[in-house]
Every structure is written in C-alpha cells, then in structure tokens.
Design a protein around this motif. Structure first.
Motif, PDB file in Angstrom:
ATOM      1  N   GLU A   2      50.867  40.895   3.366  1.00 53.21           N
ATOM      2  CA  GLU A   2      50.259  41.722   4.402  1.00 53.21           C
ATOM      3  C   GLU A   2      48.774  41.424   4.549  1.00 53.21           C
ATOM      4  O   GLU A   2      48.231  41.460   5.644  1.00 53.21           O
ATOM      5  N   VAL A   3      48.118  41.142   3.391  1.00 51.95           N
ATOM      6  CA  VAL A   3      46.691  40.814   3.418  1.00 51.95           C
ATOM      7  C   VAL A   3      46.462  39.544   4.214  1.00 51.95           C
ATOM      8  O   VAL A   3      45.547  39.440   5.039  1.00 51.95           O
ATOM      9  N   LYS A 458      33.830  44.468  10.138  1.00 48.77           N
ATOM     10  CA  LYS A 458      34.679  44.605   8.953  1.00 48.77           C
ATOM     11  C   LYS A 458      33.980  45.350   7.822  1.00 48.77           C
ATOM     12  O   LYS A 458      34.610  45.678   6.812  1.00 48.77           O
ATOM     13  N   LEU A 459      32.671  45.608   7.973  1.00 47.05           N
ATOM     14  CA  LEU A 459      31.904  46.214   6.887  1.00 47.05           C
ATOM     15  C   LEU A 459      32.211  47.708   6.764  1.00 47.05           C
ATOM     16  O   LEU A 459      32.318  48.412   7.767  1.00 47.05           O
ATOM     17  N   TYR A 523      23.916  45.959  -4.763  1.00 45.17           N
ATOM     18  CA  TYR A 523      24.426  44.989  -3.802  1.00 45.17           C
ATOM     19  C   TYR A 523      25.779  44.432  -4.246  1.00 45.17           C
ATOM     20  O   TYR A 523      26.679  44.217  -3.414  1.00 45.17           O
ATOM     21  N   LYS A 524      25.944  44.222  -5.543  1.00 42.80           N
ATOM     22  CA  LYS A 524      27.244  43.777  -6.051  1.00 42.80           C
ATOM     23  C   LYS A 524      28.315  44.828  -5.749  1.00 42.80           C
ATOM     24  O   LYS A 524      29.437  44.498  -5.364  1.00 42.80           O
ATOM     25  N   TRP A 525      27.954  46.087  -5.921  1.00 42.70           N
ATOM     26  CA  TRP A 525      28.888  47.181  -5.625  1.00 42.70           C
ATOM     27  C   TRP A 525      29.228  47.204  -4.131  1.00 42.70           C
ATOM     28  O   TRP A 525      30.401  47.346  -3.764  1.00 42.70           O
ATOM     29  N   ILE A 526      28.221  47.037  -3.270  1.00 39.56           N
ATOM     30  CA  ILE A 526      28.452  47.006  -1.821  1.00 39.56           C
ATOM     31  C   ILE A 526      29.411  45.877  -1.463  1.00 39.56           C
ATOM     32  O   ILE A 526      30.366  46.065  -0.684  1.00 39.56           O
ATOM     33  N   GLN A 527      29.170  44.696  -2.015  1.00 37.01           N
ATOM     34  CA  GLN A 527      30.038  43.560  -1.726  1.00 37.01           C
ATOM     35  C   GLN A 527      31.473  43.837  -2.154  1.00 37.01           C
ATOM     36  O   GLN A 527      32.425  43.487  -1.452  1.00 37.01           O
ATOM     37  N   GLY A 528      31.610  44.484  -3.314  1.00 36.16           N
ATOM     38  CA  GLY A 528      32.954  44.796  -3.807  1.00 36.16           C
ATOM     39  C   GLY A 528      33.682  45.773  -2.912  1.00 36.16           C
ATOM     40  O   GLY A 528      34.882  45.598  -2.620  1.00 36.16           O
ATOM     41  N   VAL A 529      32.964  46.810  -2.454  1.00 37.23           N
ATOM     42  CA  VAL A 529      33.575  47.792  -1.559  1.00 37.23           C
ATOM     43  C   VAL A 529      34.007  47.129  -0.254  1.00 37.23           C
ATOM     44  O   VAL A 529      35.121  47.348   0.245  1.00 37.23           O
ATOM     45  N   ASN A 530      33.138  46.310   0.311  1.00 36.11           N
ATOM     46  CA  ASN A 530      33.462  45.657   1.584  1.00 36.11           C
ATOM     47  C   ASN A 530      34.622  44.675   1.440  1.00 36.11           C
ATOM     48  O   ASN A 530      35.469  44.566   2.336  1.00 36.11           O
ATOM     49  N   LEU A 531      34.687  43.972   0.306  1.00 35.51           N
ATOM     50  CA  LEU A 531      35.783  43.030   0.081  1.00 35.51           C
ATOM     51  C   LEU A 531      37.107  43.766  -0.097  1.00 35.51           C
ATOM     52  O   LEU A 531      38.146  43.332   0.426  1.00 35.51           O
ATOM     53  N   GLU A 532      37.085  44.875  -0.817  1.00 35.94           N
ATOM     54  CA  GLU A 532      38.311  45.630  -1.041  1.00 35.94           C
ATOM     55  C   GLU A 532      38.892  46.133   0.282  1.00 35.94           C
ATOM     56  O   GLU A 532      40.109  46.135   0.476  1.00 35.94           O
ATOM     57  N   TYR A 533      38.015  46.543   1.191  1.00 35.95           N
ATOM     58  CA  TYR A 533      38.477  46.999   2.503  1.00 35.95           C
ATOM     59  C   TYR A 533      39.271  45.903   3.211  1.00 35.95           C
ATOM     60  O   TYR A 533      40.312  46.163   3.826  1.00 35.95           O
ATOM     61  N   GLN A 534      38.778  44.694   3.134  1.00 39.23           N
ATOM     62  CA  GLN A 534      39.422  43.587   3.836  1.00 39.23           C
ATOM     63  C   GLN A 534      40.773  43.222   3.226  1.00 39.23           C
ATOM     64  O   GLN A 534      41.572  42.513   3.843  1.00 39.23           O
ATOM     65  N   ASN A 535      41.030  43.707   2.022  1.00 44.63           N
ATOM     66  CA  ASN A 535      42.318  43.445   1.369  1.00 44.63           C
ATOM     67  C   ASN A 535      43.340  44.555   1.596  1.00 44.63           C
ATOM     68  O   ASN A 535      44.471  44.460   1.123  1.00 44.63           O
ATOM     69  N   LEU A 536      42.943  45.611   2.298  1.00 49.09           N
ATOM     70  CA  LEU A 536      43.876  46.699   2.572  1.00 49.09           C
ATOM     71  C   LEU A 536      44.883  46.277   3.638  1.00 49.09           C
ATOM     72  O   LEU A 536      44.566  45.521   4.556  1.00 49.09           O
ATOM     73  N   VAL A 544      41.169  55.631   6.036  1.00 49.71           N
ATOM     74  CA  VAL A 544      40.968  56.546   4.909  1.00 49.71           C
ATOM     75  C   VAL A 544      39.900  55.998   3.960  1.00 49.71           C
ATOM     76  O   VAL A 544      39.053  56.745   3.450  1.00 49.71           O
ATOM     77  N   TYR A 545      39.957  54.698   3.726  1.00 54.28           N
ATOM     78  CA  TYR A 545      38.996  54.050   2.835  1.00 54.28           C
ATOM     79  C   TYR A 545      37.577  54.198   3.381  1.00 54.28           C
ATOM     80  O   TYR A 545      36.634  54.488   2.629  1.00 54.28           O
ATOM     81  N   ARG A 546      37.422  54.022   4.681  1.00 47.77           N
ATOM     82  CA  ARG A 546      36.099  54.185   5.299  1.00 47.77           C
ATOM     83  C   ARG A 546      35.584  55.611   5.123  1.00 47.77           C
ATOM     84  O   ARG A 546      34.410  55.821   4.817  1.00 47.77           O
TER      85      ARG A 546
END
Length: 711
Positions: A2-3, A458-459, A523-536, A544-546
C-alpha cells in the motif's frame, strides 16, 4: 504494498499536474496585466491607482474563472500614487524644440498644461553643489547613482530645502545602464512634497548641450564640475499626485485542503513601474498558472493552497525608509494576522521569466535551508535554462515581499533575482518587457515550484532546522578584537579563569552551542514525523496523524516567529543582521578612525567614519537632510515603518565631528584633542550598546531554548 501504491499515486498526481502546466497561458496573462496604465505613454501601475485597482479586478475575475475557491479582495489602507504624465520641452540655441518623457517618483507635482521654468544643473545634487547658486522656484538637474552612492530621497530633499520646485535625476550609473534612453523608477523613501522626476541620459545630454555645457564634459553620464550656475529655460507639463490613507486590495484565491487547516502561501505583486513584464507580471501569472494546473489536474491538496496577488510592493507609504512591500506587510500583520501560525511556507516570486545567472537559486530562511538543499538534489535542471544548475542561498533579503511575510512568522522563500545584470541594465525601466522573456527559464520555474508545492504538501511538521540560524549567529560573533574590546570593565579586572567565563559573549556562545544540539535533535524528530506520514496507507490514517501533530506544528511556527522577533535586525543599508552586528562594525570603524586621528591623519579618520551607520550622508548633505532621514527611522509611528519598525536599534550621530574635521583639513597644524575625545566617547557608547545587545541575545536565546524544550 500500500505504501508503494501511495508513493506511485503521489508521483502520478505530480506528473498529471505538470502535464497541465500551460506556460503560454501564463505568458499571455502577464501581457494582459499591461493593459491598465497610470501613464498612457510609459505605463506604471502604482499603489492604490485606478490602474492597479482595475488590474486587481481582472485578476479577481481570472482566479474565479479558473476555479479557485473563496476568491476575495482583501482591503487595506495605504498612500496612493497616480502618475499620469511628465513631459519636458526645451530648445537649443538655434530654436529647435525637443520634447522628452520623464519618469517620476512618488511625489506631488501638478501643472496647468506646460509651465515655464528655469532649470539649473547641480552636478550630483549634494549640499556643496549648490554653493553660489540660487535655485528658488526653479527645477534642478543632477546625475546620481542610486545603486552605489545614495538614494533619490537625499538629493531630492536637499533640492527642496534649497527652494527648488522639483528635482530631475539622471541615472549616471547603477540602474538603466544598458541603454542611454532608459528611464528609471524607484521608491522615493522621502516626503511627497519634495518633487522628483527621472530623465534618460540621452535626453539629459541634449538638455545639457542647450544649457551650454561643453561637449568635452557632456558624455551623457559624466558629471560636470560646476563653477558657476548653468541653466536653461524649459517647459514642463506634469501630473503626479500622492494621496494618503486610501484603499488598495490584495487578491486572494484558494484550493481547499482536505487534511489540515494549515496552508501553503503563494505570493507575487501586481503593481509595477512601466509595463513590469518581469517585475512582476510574469510572477503573478505563474502562481495563477500553477494553481490552474493543480485544479485541472484534479489535485486535492492536504494543505489549503493560498494564491495571493499582492498590491503595492514597489511603494505604498509616504516619507518612510521602509516604504515598499506595503501590501504583503498589511496582508499578514493587519488583514489576516490569524494566518500566522497556520502557514507552513510562503513561496514568493520575482522576475521568474529571466535567468539572472547561469546558476539558479532558491533564497530562503536559515531554518528551511536543509530542506531546500535536499529538495534541489532531486531536480534535473535543463541546460537551456541554467547551465550551472541550481543552489540554495540564505538568509532572505529585504528586496521583496518574502521578508515582510517571514518576520510575521511564516517561513519564506523567493526565486533569487537581486544580484544579476538585469538589475543594472533593465530593472525598473521601460526595457523590462517581453523582449527579455526566456521561455525555458519560465517553464523550468513553473515545473520546479509546482514540484516544491506538492512536495511541501506532504509535510506534517514545518521542516525547521533552527541550528542553521544558531550557527550563523555564532559566526557573527567571531570577531576576537571586538570581543576583547567590548568586555565589561568589571570582567576585564578579573584574573581567575573561572570568573572570566562569565563574560557575556562566552555565555552567549555556550548557549548557542547548546541550542545547536537541541535544534539538531528537533530537526531529526521533524524528519521522522514527516517520513512516517508518507508511509501511512490510507487517507484517513494520514488525516488522523496530522491532527495528532497539529499543535506541535503550531508550536514550531511560534518558535520561528520568536526567532524573527528576537534576532532579525537591519543595518542602515537594509541588510539583514543579528542584533549586535551593526554595532560591531561601528566599533571596528571607530577604532580605526581614532587610531588615524591620533596620528593626525584626518582623511583616513573620515574614511572610517563614513562607514558608521548612516554617517556617509553627513559628508554630502545639509544637517536638516541628515536629521530628517535619521529621525524618520528612529521616531516615526510603527504603522508607517511597517516591516522596519524596531529593526534598527542604535544610531551614532557623527554629523558634528564630520563637519569639524572637514574644516580642520584646511588648517596647517590643526588641534585635534576635542575630536579625539569625541571619538573616544562614541566608542564607549557603542561598546555599551554591544554589551546590551549581547545580554539581550542571552535572554532571548534562553526563552527560545525553553520553547524548544517544551516541544
């Protein structure tokens, strides 16, 4: 699986939107914007004018026609300018009549048909150039260089104080260099009652010949050393009117977002000098063209895409140093202050249909530099547009609307344009037209920034790396001589190393180092959050994630807002600085001045004083000119200073010492003790200012670190 499908879907959406781009549509819309003219011969679409309002109405209808939602005319108040005409006639010694069009500045001058005047040549228009001259009730002609010397407001106000009814400027160098027939227009940055016009070098050459200036000096751009008044009879028919506090309109349309209340803002300005094809018709047409492609491509964004055609970028406030970017400032500070904290980025555009260098550049805030650098690595730049590719520059500058928007707490960018040959050759002249159109460049910018819009959509969290700003701040402190000179007297007396560490500069440096580490982790945390969103996998999951991170996003933007409030300052040349930088330079130059004066080198002393704050004008113009353009920065209401309010903190007034030293240069053995003491006092004051600035930065950085810690 799905990703993978979701990423394929995003790529398909991008390609569909790219396929819907119609660069010819944008080009034709840019040309349509030239229809309405304040001056029927030269063009001009000026702040609050009938031509600007009519063009805004056309853009309003166009936004509705292409399908944008919630299209509005957002009203605000400004000082308007209608420039209908300025035609000068004169005759040579044989009686042959010449007629020429003049450009104008935002001042008042109205005649009843052609009115006769005497015009006097005043070289460069400084105070010394008026010695022995009577210009009361006359026009004056001067040759200036606004890019490298001084702005139009100084000689124009000097002429007014000398009794002249109007000042006519010829651009000696700096702007309009390509053709000697160029007229130039800029913001006046001065009072509307000090009338000013512009004249081309070619017309000035003819006029100077009629004034009897010998051909050996009259080379079109060569000033004459005037020893006695040189004048001629002319006839001027002009209508230039400034009105204070009238309405103007920013035109706004939206593509509604489906996952979040956050927005992405697209801006460009629709006022112009002359036809303004590049500056900024092409940019307005481009943001509407990109929106049209998204709509036709069926793109349904997560964020609301806001398209804003901004009025009155070139000028909009009379007698203010910060008289441009009026529409943008009003939009985010007065019309829609609620946008602050909800817009993750402003993409502002200027002159996008022309290559200003062989390498393109995105100029953005410190905090978005990392994100933009990663983005441009994915871009294949066509050689026809930019043979040397693309880069990222920072920080933003005050040249364009992105600065006003950024200090409101909205991270901003602009396609870089401010330092290329276009500026010297065509900028703000009648030669800014479609002949400079470069289709490959325009097409590339459509594609580049459409890609960026969809990528930013996508952010989840704004990709703010505050570490870039902290590192730049630390570099701005790296001045060992200044740091040593500006230590507190009590600290200087301490000998123990553990006590010396209490030096405020060292405290600030340690805080910055801690801030850099903290910012890197965020910034590492921000990148991780944004990347996880793109994998939903599903749209509902992403929504919901947003929602889960919406408050965090707002908190990040509040931190950005505070960094702008605390750390963004300007020097007297409108360059963006950290709070202590202007004072640091002053101390350096004052020390050089003092050292030279102790050796009796008055010329070297004056050269250093020339670089302190705005004291260069103390050498050139009367005290009333100097004081007017100092006080209107330091003591004018915030609403008239707009984006410059509170950005310049200190001023060292050296007008008196400049005049004294210039007088003593004529003496054989001048006594300089009093001037030495005055410079010592100035250094003492500036040291105190520097230390105050450092302590302020410590307090501010502690507040920022606390906010970062609460994320």
């Amino acid at each position: 699986m799905e990703v993978i499908k979701q990423k394929e879907l995003w790529e398909n959406q991008l390609q569909t939107c790219l396929s819907k781009l119609d660069v010819e549509y944008s080009y034709q819309l840019a040309k349509r914007m030239e229809k309405e003219k304040t001056n029927p011969v030269l063009g001009y679409r000026t702040a609050g004018s009938k031509a600007e309002i009519a063009t805004g109405n056309m853009l309003y209808e166009e936004m509705k026609r292409i399908g944008l939602s919630d299209v509005t005319k957002d009203e605000f108040r400004l000082d308007s300018w209608e420039f209908e005409k300025a035609v000068l006639k004169f005759k040579d010694k044989k009686g042959k009549e010449y007629s020429c069009q003049l450009g104008a500045y935002q001042t008042n001058f109205v005649t009843d048909g052609f009115q006769e005047y005497e015009i006097v040549y005043v070289n460069k228009g400084t105070a010394e150039d008026y010695e022995g001259m009577d210009v009361e009730g006359k026009l004056v002609l001067a040759e200036i260089n606004q890019r490298d010397e001084w702005w139009i407001n100084y000689p124009a106000y000097q002429a007014y104080l000398k009794g002249a009814v109007g000042f006519i400027a010829v651009q000696e160098h700096g702007y309009g260099e390509k053709y000697d027939t160029s007229l130039n227009a800029q913001d006046i940055a001065g009072p509307e009652y000090a009338a000013a016009f512009s004249m081309s070098q070619a017309d000035a050459k003819k006029l100077k010949e009629c004034m009897g200036i010998s051909a050996e000096y009259n080379m079109g751009s060569t000033c004459v050393e005037v020893k006695q008044p040189i004048s001629a009879k002319v006839w001027l028919d002009a209508k230039s009117m400034v009105r204070r506090n009238v309405p103007a309109y920013n035109i706004v349309g939206k593509i509604p977002g489906e996952e979040t209340e956050q927005m992405i803002l697209l801006t460009a300005h629709y006022d112009s000098y002359f036809d303004g094809f590049q500056d900024d018709n092409a940019a307005v047409a481009m943001i509407i063209g990109m929106a049209k492609a998204m709509l036709e491509g069926g793109y349904r964004p997560a964020h609301t895409i806001v398209v804003c055609a901004v009025a009155a970028e070139e000028w909009g406030v009379s007698d203010s140093k910060f008289d441009w970017s009026t529409g943008a400032y009003n939009q985010v500070f007065r019309v829609h202050p609620e946008w602050r904290g909800h817009i993750i980025a402003d993409l502002n555009f200027e002159l996008p249909a022309h290559a200003h260098h062989s390498r393109d550049a995105i100029r953005g805030t410190y905090e978005y530099a990392d994100y933009f650098e990663q983005f441009v690595k994915q871009i294949d730049v066509p050689k026809k547009a930019y043979p040397d590719g693309i880069t990222v520059l920072y920080p933003i500058e005050t040249w364009s609307d992105d600065f006003s928007i950024s200090i409101a707490g909205i991270p901003s960018l602009v396609n870089d344009f401010s330092d290329g040959p276009f500026m010297e050759n065509y900028y703000h002249s009648q030669y800014d037209n479609e002949e400079l159109y470069e289709e490959p460049v325009y097409r590339f910018h459509h594609e580049l920034y459409l890609r960026l819009i969809l990528e930013m959509d996508k952010l989840v969290l704004p990709p703010l790396n505050f570490g870039r700003m902290f590192k730049a701040m630390k570099e701005s402190l790296d001045e060992k001589e200044i740091l040593q000179e500006t230590e507190n007297a009590v600290i200087q007396e301490k000998e123990q190393s553990d006590e010396v560490k209490d030096n405020p500069v060292h405290v600030l440096e340690r805080l910055i180092d801690c801030g850099i580490y903290q910012a890197d982790e965020i910034y590492k945390w921000i990148q991780g959050v944004n990347l996880e969103y793109q994998n939903l996998e599903s749209k509902e999951e992403r929504k919901v994630y947003r929602e889960q991170y919406s408050k965090k996003g707002e908190a990040l933007l509040r931190i950005y807002q505070k960094t702008q409030d605390y750390f963004t300052r300007l020097d007297w040349e409108d360059e963006v600085k950290f709070p202590q930088e202007a004072v640091k330079r002053n101390i350096r130059e004052l020390k050089c001045a003092l050292d030279a004066l102790k050796e009796g080198k008055i010329h070297d002393t004056l050269e250093s004083i020339y670089k302190v704050d705005n004291n260069c004008f103390a050498f050139l113009f009367d005290d009333e000119v100097y004081y007017h353009f100092t006080e209107y920065i330091l003591h004018q209401p915030k609403e008239r200073l707009m984006w410059g309010a509170g950005r310049i903190w200190h001023h060292e007034n050296l007008y008196g010492i400049v005049q004294r030293l210039r007088g003593k240069m004529k003496e054989e053995n001048p006594k300089l003790n009093e001037e030495i003491r005055r410079l010592e006092a100035a250094i003492y004051r500036q040291k105190n200012c520097y230390e105050d600035d450092i302590r302020y930065m410590i307090r501010s950085l502690e507040k920022i670190r606390k906010m970062m810690g609460e994320l």
